[in-house]
Enzyme design. Structure first.
Site, PDB file in Angstrom:
ATOM      1  N   HIS A 149       1.779   4.464  -3.003  1.00  0.00           N
ATOM      2  CA  HIS A 149       1.932   5.916  -2.852  1.00  0.00           C
ATOM      3  C   HIS A 149       3.304   6.354  -3.374  1.00  0.00           C
ATOM      4  O   HIS A 149       3.414   7.331  -4.123  1.00  0.00           O
ATOM      5  CB  HIS A 149       1.821   6.329  -1.378  1.00  0.00           C
ATOM      6  CG  HIS A 149       0.468   6.193  -0.783  1.00  0.00           C
ATOM      7  ND1 HIS A 149      -0.620   6.907  -1.212  1.00  0.00           N
ATOM      8  CD2 HIS A 149       0.023   5.424   0.247  1.00  0.00           C
ATOM      9  CE1 HIS A 149      -1.670   6.595  -0.478  1.00  0.00           C
ATOM     10  NE2 HIS A 149      -1.305   5.686   0.412  1.00  0.00           N
ATOM     11  N   HIS A 167       0.836  -1.201   0.000  1.00  0.00           N
ATOM     12  CA  HIS A 167       0.000   0.000   0.000  1.00  0.00           C
ATOM     13  C   HIS A 167       0.874   1.256   0.000  1.00  0.00           C
ATOM     14  O   HIS A 167       0.673   2.174  -0.802  1.00  0.00           O
ATOM     15  CB  HIS A 167      -0.926  -0.017   1.222  1.00  0.00           C
ATOM     16  CG  HIS A 167      -1.775   1.192   1.365  1.00  0.00           C
ATOM     17  ND1 HIS A 167      -3.112   1.187   1.073  1.00  0.00           N
ATOM     18  CD2 HIS A 167      -1.487   2.456   1.767  1.00  0.00           C
ATOM     19  CE1 HIS A 167      -3.604   2.396   1.293  1.00  0.00           C
ATOM     20  NE2 HIS A 167      -2.626   3.188   1.721  1.00  0.00           N
ATOM     21  N   GLU A 168       1.840   1.296   0.907  1.00  0.00           N
ATOM     22  CA  GLU A 168       2.707   2.476   0.991  1.00  0.00           C
ATOM     23  C   GLU A 168       3.596   2.600  -0.242  1.00  0.00           C
ATOM     24  O   GLU A 168       3.880   3.715  -0.691  1.00  0.00           O
ATOM     25  CB  GLU A 168       3.552   2.429   2.265  1.00  0.00           C
ATOM     26  CG  GLU A 168       2.749   2.447   3.545  1.00  0.00           C
ATOM     27  CD  GLU A 168       1.724   3.574   3.610  1.00  0.00           C
ATOM     28  OE1 GLU A 168       2.030   4.703   3.162  1.00  0.00           O
ATOM     29  OE2 GLU A 168       0.615   3.324   4.102  1.00  0.00           O
TER      30      GLU A 168
END
Length: 145
Positions: free
Chosen positions: A68, A64-65
């Site tokens: 980004h 998820h990170e």
């Protein structure tokens, strides 16, 4: 293996792209799995997510990170609301939301002497000041045994 090395490994394996910055543990994070900092490109991760949920869920949080991270440096939409982010997250099978903690968050239990209504609170309340919302009866603290 350090956290930065682990994130580099996940980045190469799941995205096919290198991770060039640092990753840190941040014990102050309470409800989030991790954070991406566009200003300097580093990532913070919550160590409790690994302890409570295991390596499989933590890897999805790292993905998820990294979504980004990679979208930001490609100049594409890296916010949760952006279609690019949603598509990449689905493609790499990352988590959109962090699983809730299994630990009970209520520390204080109170009950009404009159009607038996039970109240659970994180913070202590002044029993001389507050009464039951249903019948205005006196509250007592229940023992935590």
């Amino acid at each position: 293996m350090t956290l930065t090395n682990y994130v580099q490994e996940v980045s190469l394996a799941d995205f096919g792209k290198p991770f060039h910055h640092k990753a840190y543990w941040n014990k102050r994070l309470k409800t989030t799995g991790g954070r991406f900092f566009p200003k300097d490109g580093h990532l913070d991760f919550n160590p409790r997510m690994l302890e409570e949920n295991g390596e499989l869920i933590f890897r999805k949080i790292v993905r998820h990170e990294l979504c980004h991270y990679h979208l930001y440096f490609e100049g594409r939409g890296y916010h949760h609301k952006d279609r690019d982010f949603k598509d990449l997250l689905a493609q790499v099978n990352g988590l959109r939301y962090v699983p809730t903690s299994s630990k009970s968050k209520t520390n204080h239990h109170y009950s009404c002497q009159t009607c038996g209504q039970v109240y659970q609170r994180k913070r202590r309340i002044n029993l001389a000041k507050y009464v039951c919302g249903n019948c205005h009866g006196k509250l007592i603290e229940k023992n935590q045994s």
